[in-house]
Scaffold this motif. Sequence first.
Motif, short mmCIF file in Angstrom:
data_model
loop_
_atom_site.label_atom_id
_atom_site.label_comp_id
_atom_site.label_asym_id
_atom_site.label_seq_id
_atom_site.Cartn_x
_atom_site.Cartn_y
_atom_site.Cartn_z
N PRO A 130 -14.00 -65.53 -62.86
CA PRO A 130 -15.10 -64.98 -62.10
C PRO A 130 -16.30 -66.08 -61.74
CG PRO A 130 -14.61 -63.57 -63.94
CD PRO A 130 -13.81 -64.85 -64.24
N GLU A 131 -16.63 -67.08 -62.88
CA GLU A 131 -17.64 -68.09 -62.35
C GLU A 131 -17.03 -69.04 -61.38
OE1 GLU A 131 -19.70 -71.81 -64.74
OE2 GLU A 131 -19.03 -70.01 -65.95
N LEU A 132 -15.90 -69.21 -61.51
CA LEU A 132 -15.04 -70.34 -60.65
C LEU A 132 -15.11 -69.73 -59.10
CD1 LEU A 132 -12.35 -71.86 -62.52
CD2 LEU A 132 -14.48 -72.87 -61.86
N LEU A 133 -14.83 -68.45 -59.13
CA LEU A 133 -14.91 -67.56 -57.58
C LEU A 133 -16.18 -67.44 -57.28
CD1 LEU A 133 -12.26 -64.67 -58.52
CD2 LEU A 133 -11.93 -66.79 -57.12
N SER A 134 -17.28 -67.15 -58.08
CA SER A 134 -18.57 -67.33 -57.60
C SER A 134 -19.04 -68.42 -56.93
CB SER A 134 -19.57 -66.72 -58.61
OG SER A 134 -20.83 -67.00 -58.30
N LEU A 135 -18.44 -69.76 -57.66
CA LEU A 135 -18.73 -71.06 -56.97
C LEU A 135 -18.10 -71.17 -55.84
CD1 LEU A 135 -19.10 -73.22 -60.19
CD2 LEU A 135 -21.01 -72.25 -58.83
N TYR A 136 -16.92 -70.64 -55.70
CA TYR A 136 -16.04 -70.64 -54.60
C TYR A 136 -16.59 -69.88 -53.48
CZ TYR A 136 -11.98 -69.77 -51.38
OH TYR A 136 -11.18 -69.80 -50.55
N ASN A 137 -17.12 -69.00 -53.73
CA ASN A 137 -17.70 -67.98 -52.55
C ASN A 137 -18.89 -68.72 -52.15
OD1 ASN A 137 -15.92 -65.85 -52.76
ND2 ASN A 137 -17.18 -64.67 -54.10
N GLU A 138 -19.93 -69.23 -52.93
CA GLU A 138 -20.93 -70.11 -52.38
C GLU A 138 -20.53 -71.35 -51.62
OE1 GLU A 138 -24.28 -72.21 -51.49
OE2 GLU A 138 -24.52 -70.09 -52.49
N HIS A 139 -19.35 -72.11 -52.00
CA HIS A 139 -19.23 -73.22 -51.48
C HIS A 139 -18.46 -72.75 -49.86
CE1 HIS A 139 -18.73 -77.27 -51.57
NE2 HIS A 139 -17.77 -77.54 -51.60
N SER A 140 -17.66 -71.60 -49.96
CA SER A 140 -17.19 -71.38 -48.67
C SER A 140 -18.13 -70.64 -47.78
CB SER A 140 -16.04 -69.95 -49.15
OG SER A 140 -15.14 -70.68 -50.02
N PHE A 141 -18.93 -69.91 -48.15
CA PHE A 141 -20.24 -69.38 -47.28
C PHE A 141 -20.87 -70.51 -46.61
CE2 PHE A 141 -24.14 -67.48 -45.98
CZ PHE A 141 -23.68 -66.51 -45.37
N THR A 142 -21.34 -71.54 -47.54
CA THR A 142 -22.24 -72.58 -47.13
C THR A 142 -21.56 -73.67 -46.39
OG1 THR A 142 -23.51 -72.09 -49.07
CG2 THR A 142 -24.08 -74.03 -48.08
N LYS A 143 -19.90 -73.67 -46.35
CA LYS A 143 -19.21 -74.69 -45.77
C LYS A 143 -19.67 -75.84 -46.30
CE LYS A 143 -19.05 -71.97 -41.36
NZ LYS A 143 -19.36 -71.84 -39.74
N GLY A 144 -19.77 -76.11 -47.73
CA GLY A 144 -20.02 -77.09 -48.47
C GLY A 144 -21.26 -77.20 -49.27
N GLY A 145 -22.04 -78.12 -49.10
CA GLY A 145 -23.15 -78.27 -49.78
C GLY A 145 -23.06 -78.78 -51.39
N PHE A 146 -24.23 -78.97 -52.09
CA PHE A 146 -24.16 -79.58 -53.25
C PHE A 146 -24.27 -78.55 -54.49
CE2 PHE A 146 -28.57 -78.60 -52.11
CZ PHE A 146 -29.06 -78.26 -53.27
N ILE A 147 -24.47 -77.17 -54.47
CA ILE A 147 -24.38 -76.31 -55.31
C ILE A 147 -23.39 -76.33 -56.30
CG2 ILE A 147 -24.97 -74.00 -56.08
CD1 ILE A 147 -27.16 -73.59 -53.98
N ALA A 148 -22.19 -76.16 -55.58
CA ALA A 148 -20.83 -75.73 -56.38
C ALA A 148 -20.50 -77.18 -57.14
CB ALA A 148 -19.81 -75.18 -55.51
N PRO A 149 -20.43 -78.26 -56.22
CA PRO A 149 -20.10 -79.54 -57.05
C PRO A 149 -21.09 -79.67 -58.27
CG PRO A 149 -19.74 -79.78 -54.66
CD PRO A 149 -20.67 -78.60 -54.90
N MET A 150 -22.34 -79.45 -58.11
CA MET A 150 -23.47 -79.66 -58.97
C MET A 150 -23.14 -78.96 -60.50
SD MET A 150 -27.44 -78.87 -58.67
CE MET A 150 -26.82 -76.99 -58.59
N ALA A 151 -22.55 -77.71 -60.24
CA ALA A 151 -22.40 -76.81 -61.37
C ALA A 151 -21.21 -77.08 -61.87
CB ALA A 151 -22.63 -75.36 -60.79
N LEU A 152 -20.10 -77.57 -60.97
CA LEU A 152 -18.83 -77.88 -61.79
C LEU A 152 -18.92 -79.20 -62.54
CD1 LEU A 152 -16.38 -76.96 -58.73
CD2 LEU A 152 -16.57 -76.02 -61.16
N ALA A 153 -19.92 -80.05 -62.19
CA ALA A 153 -20.02 -81.21 -62.84
C ALA A 153 -20.46 -81.14 -64.30
CB ALA A 153 -21.28 -81.90 -62.37
#
Length: 403
Positions: free
Chosen positions: A340-363
């Motif tokens: 669920p957490e990974l899908l939430s980040l996937y949704n953010e990254h998909s909607f934003t078409k990239g960006g830094f939020i998902a990579p930052m959280a995954l770090a």
Amino acid sequence: MEYNEKSDYGFAPCLGAEKEREADSIMIYKDFQGEKLSALGLGAMRLPVRNGDDGAPDQEAVNEMVACAMAGGVNYYDTAWGYHSGQSEVVLGRALAKYPRQDYFLADKFPGYDLSNMGKVKEIFEKQLEKCGVEYFDFYLFHNVCEMNVDAYLDEAYGIFDYLMEQKKAGRIRHLGFSAHGAYPVLEKFLKAYGSHMEFCQLQLNYLDWTFQDAKAKVELLNRYQIPVWVMEPLRGGSLARLTPEEEAALKALRPEETVPAWAFRFLQSIPQVGVVLSGMSNLQQLKENLATFSQELPLTGEERQALQRIAEEKVKKIVLPCTACRYCVSHCPQGLNIPELLSLYNEHSFTKGGFIAPMALAAVPEDKRPSACLGCRSCEAVCPQQIKISEAMADFTRMLGA
């Protein structure tokens, strides 16, 4: 709410004769600890640049924008160590140097988004004062508290909090706060440690992220600590400044004279905890339009808020996966992924078409718990009530991240 009278700097630099003829109200001001802050703040992350080079802000254009902002009553200016490859502080400081220091509030931030900076708080703070050409900051922030850096920010070995509190005691920081892109648990952790000392918090807040990034819950959390909210990304990087003809028509039916960007600002005017709204304006036209919007406070009605939320929901539905975080999938994942957490980040990254939020959280996530660890076995999909093709999403996420 109070409004200022005609600015001492006059309207001529940018507002024109029509504004010159207007009565007293030019800028909304918010009360903050006995001071009047302009409800619109100028964010210096997207300044005009030369030849498309983000590291080369156009000093003359910035001077013109600051003159226009000052004329329109803006007194809050926000910069940071990393904006425009380190040049934002320099050009903004030069532009503001033309005005009496007591006529504006300057905000800067400690760049903890880069973990290599954690042991350099004194060195960086002194350099920031030098770059901005000032002796003190009115507002200073822990920059971008998130999953990646919250533990480092709280680590006493770095001495960041203690040093910044010393600067506040010495008058070199007048108000101390933090900005955050992290999820709710990150804010909660930071606030438990430092909440009693934080005077304001800068959040990514707009009518889309009110639910999409759970900004509503974050605002409520800050309210429990009696911490006012400064807003960043009010237009979500400009995406909320442009709507489809159908979406725009729905809003025009409710407020015929309101522009599309103004709707996003009116939404923020409807949230009592919001103080300063920062807009990263890139040219004079954007600034003029925002000044016109912030000459009035016109919060939305319940019906109008519902109309905006419907637009936000439809935007999200077109792109994101409908995970409800039921967690059935987690118990069936042989890798123990927090799906669920990974899908939430996937949704953010998909909607934003990239960006830094998902990579930052995954770090902050161990490598063997990231999307790339998915085996593609589809055990999770067999129990997903929403019938989400989770393995395909993890593969797509891995591809987008370049991992």
